[in-house]
Design a protein around this motif. Structure first.
Motif, PDB file in Angstrom:
ATOM      1  N   ASP A   3       0.805  -1.224   0.000  1.00  6.66           N
ATOM      2  CA  ASP A   3       0.000   0.000   0.000  1.00  6.66           C
ATOM      3  C   ASP A   3       0.834   1.269   0.000  1.00  6.66           C
ATOM      4  OD1 ASP A   3      -2.401  -1.171  -0.150  1.00  6.66           O
ATOM      5  OD2 ASP A   3      -2.839  -1.120   2.006  1.00  6.66           O
ATOM      6  N   ASN A   9      -2.186   1.344 -11.139  1.00  6.99           N
ATOM      7  CA  ASN A   9      -3.486   2.009 -11.003  1.00  6.99           C
ATOM      8  C   ASN A   9      -3.363   3.478 -10.597  1.00  6.99           C
ATOM      9  OD1 ASN A   9      -4.950  -0.197 -11.747  1.00  6.99           O
ATOM     10  ND2 ASN A   9      -5.315  -0.902  -9.649  1.00  6.99           N
ATOM     11  N   HIS A  10      -2.234   3.827  -9.956  1.00  7.06           N
ATOM     12  CA  HIS A  10      -2.039   5.227  -9.543  1.00  7.06           C
ATOM     13  C   HIS A  10      -1.882   6.169 -10.731  1.00  7.06           C
ATOM     14  CE1 HIS A  10      -0.799   3.575  -5.444  1.00  7.06           C
ATOM     15  NE2 HIS A  10      -1.818   4.387  -5.214  1.00  7.06           N
ATOM     16  N   GLU A  15     -10.428   6.130  -9.901  1.00  7.92           N
ATOM     17  CA  GLU A  15     -10.584   6.513  -8.498  1.00  7.92           C
ATOM     18  C   GLU A  15      -9.266   6.411  -7.710  1.00  7.92           C
ATOM     19  OE1 GLU A  15     -14.097   4.454  -6.948  1.00  7.92           O
ATOM     20  OE2 GLU A  15     -13.160   4.640  -4.965  1.00  7.92           O
ATOM     21  N   VAL A  16      -8.463   5.386  -8.019  1.00 10.46           N
ATOM     22  CA  VAL A  16      -7.202   5.187  -7.278  1.00 10.46           C
ATOM     23  C   VAL A  16      -6.256   6.366  -7.525  1.00 10.46           C
ATOM     24  CG1 VAL A  16      -5.202   3.656  -7.003  1.00 10.46           C
ATOM     25  CG2 VAL A  16      -7.455   2.670  -7.446  1.00 10.46           C
ATOM     26  N   ASN A  19      -7.488   9.553  -5.712  1.00 12.75           N
ATOM     27  CA  ASN A  19      -7.167   9.554  -4.287  1.00 12.75           C
ATOM     28  C   ASN A  19      -5.705   9.927  -4.034  1.00 12.75           C
ATOM     29  OD1 ASN A  19      -9.763   8.827  -3.669  1.00 12.75           O
ATOM     30  ND2 ASN A  19      -9.327   6.630  -3.524  1.00 12.75           N
ATOM     31  N   ILE A 331     -12.687   2.226 -11.671  1.00 14.52           N
ATOM     32  CA  ILE A 331     -11.664   2.301 -10.619  1.00 14.52           C
ATOM     33  C   ILE A 331     -10.340   2.718 -11.247  1.00 14.52           C
ATOM     34  CG2 ILE A 331     -10.397   0.923  -8.892  1.00 14.52           C
ATOM     35  CD1 ILE A 331     -13.370   1.279  -8.252  1.00 14.52           C
ATOM     36  N   ALA A 332     -10.057   2.190 -12.437  1.00 12.39           N
ATOM     37  CA  ALA A 332      -8.858   2.541 -13.191  1.00 12.39           C
ATOM     38  C   ALA A 332      -9.117   2.177 -14.646  1.00 12.39           C
ATOM     39  CB  ALA A 332      -7.649   1.765 -12.677  1.00 12.39           C
TER      40      ALA A 332
END
Ligand code: MG
Length: 339
Positions: A3, A9-10, A15-16, A19, A331-332
């Protein structure tokens, strides 16, 4: 996956990534706006600096696309078009870009030549100059091929900048052409279909289309549905405006080839990147006229009115069989390194 480390995904536009941006990037910057212009916090396609009777619009984009050459374009064309489009969807006339190139040692000069020619071609289409840049080389094992970073600058009359948050109840939603072409063509190319398919990226500079629409008037919001696709862009536009949107699935243009590949690979064409499309909100009484203006331009022939803004919190799609479904932001982006 740990984490406390960056994963793919970043950078995937969902969404990832959102964030990460709000927690680690925005929180560390203290000064995010000049002269009361559009700030970093707005997370719009570009930001602005009001100066006298005008607003300067600025945006920047890093390009890591793999492969560098793909059906319909290459990293040069996408670097120019992507940045030009982010300036253009702010309602600003794009004037110039800068271009920083970081290359791996051993990169073929012939490929760089091709890439620069197609970057130039995309700029010429909309009369944009390349006025500054930078060139760096990294050791062979430290970088994959080439990475390009482009910054774009444009100008609008004060008060005429178009935000991605401006939708109002009753506005019609227009899309300037078919969805999913870029992401799906890249994916099918990577899956080994090569160049032997009719499927091509839509990568193109959109200023000429946008100018036509702005000349008609009534445009309330714009966004280019790149990473995270149409699903991400339309949800962002809905939530930033505080409204809902109802779309007619039948009205949304998708090429047969895109449908076929999407079914084969199990990827939703609404969730993959487009590089030559604009989602627009337009006042209902101007929508038909704006649509005709867009259709008369190159890259606009398949434009369509696909829905309207309503009171509510969701993006709803009416299906051809009379049902409805909620369209959520992904989400990605399911296809990595698309731009
Ligand atoms: Mg954008």
């Amino acid at each position: 996956m740990s984490d406390d480390k960056i994963n793919m995904n970043h950078g995937a536009g969902g969404e990832v990534m959102a964030n990460l941006i709000s927690s680690t990037i925005l929180d560390n910057i203290t000064n995010k706006s000049v002269n009361g212009g559009i700030s970093l916090d707005a997370l719009d396609d570009g930001a602005s600096i009001p100066l006298g009777d005008y607003e300067i619009v600025m945006t920047t984009d890093g390009h890591t696309i793999d492969p560098l050459f793909f059906p319909g374009g290459d990293i040069g064309r996408i670097s120019a078009a992507g940045t030009i489009n982010d300036v253009s969807v702010m309602g600003a006339k794009p004037l110039a870009i800068s271009n920083a190139i970081i290359m791996q040692e051993g990169f073929p000069i012939e490929d760089l030549d091709k890439i620069m020619k197609s970057l130039n071609e995309a700029c010429e289409e909309v009369d944009v100059a390349v006025i500054t840049g930078d060139t760096k080389v990294m050791p062979q094992d430290k970088l994959d091929g080439i990475v390009m970073v482009t910054t774009g600058i444009g100008i609008a009359k004060k008060g005429e900048v178009v935000r991605d948050s401006g939708l109002e109840v009753g506005d019609k939603i227009i899309i300037t052409g078919s969805l999913g072409d870029h992401g799906m063509s890249l994916m099918s190319f990577r899956e080994g279909f090569g160049f032997d398919t009719d499927l091509k990226s839509d990568v193109a500079p959109m200023w000429n289309i946008i100018k036509k629409a702005l000349d008609v008037g009534g445009v309330t919001a714009m966004k280019d549905p790149t990473r995270g696709g149409f699903a991400n862009a339309i949800n962002e536009m809905a939530s930033k405006s505080g409204n809902g949107i109802v779309l007619e699935q039948d009205a949304i243009p998708i090429r047969d080839e895109v449908h076929a590949v999407s079914e084969m690979l199990g990827i939703d064409p609404f969730e993959v990147a487009n590089e030559g499309k604009v989602v627009m909100g337009v006042k209902a009484d101007k929508a038909e006229e704006v649509l005709e203006a867009i259709k008369s331009e190159k890259y606009g022939e398949n434009a369509a009115i696909i829905g309207e803004v309503v009171e509510g919190d969701y993006v709803i799609v009416n299906t051809p069989i009379g049902g409805e479904r909620i369209l959520e932001a992904p989400i990605a982006d399911p296809v990595p390194r698309v731009c």
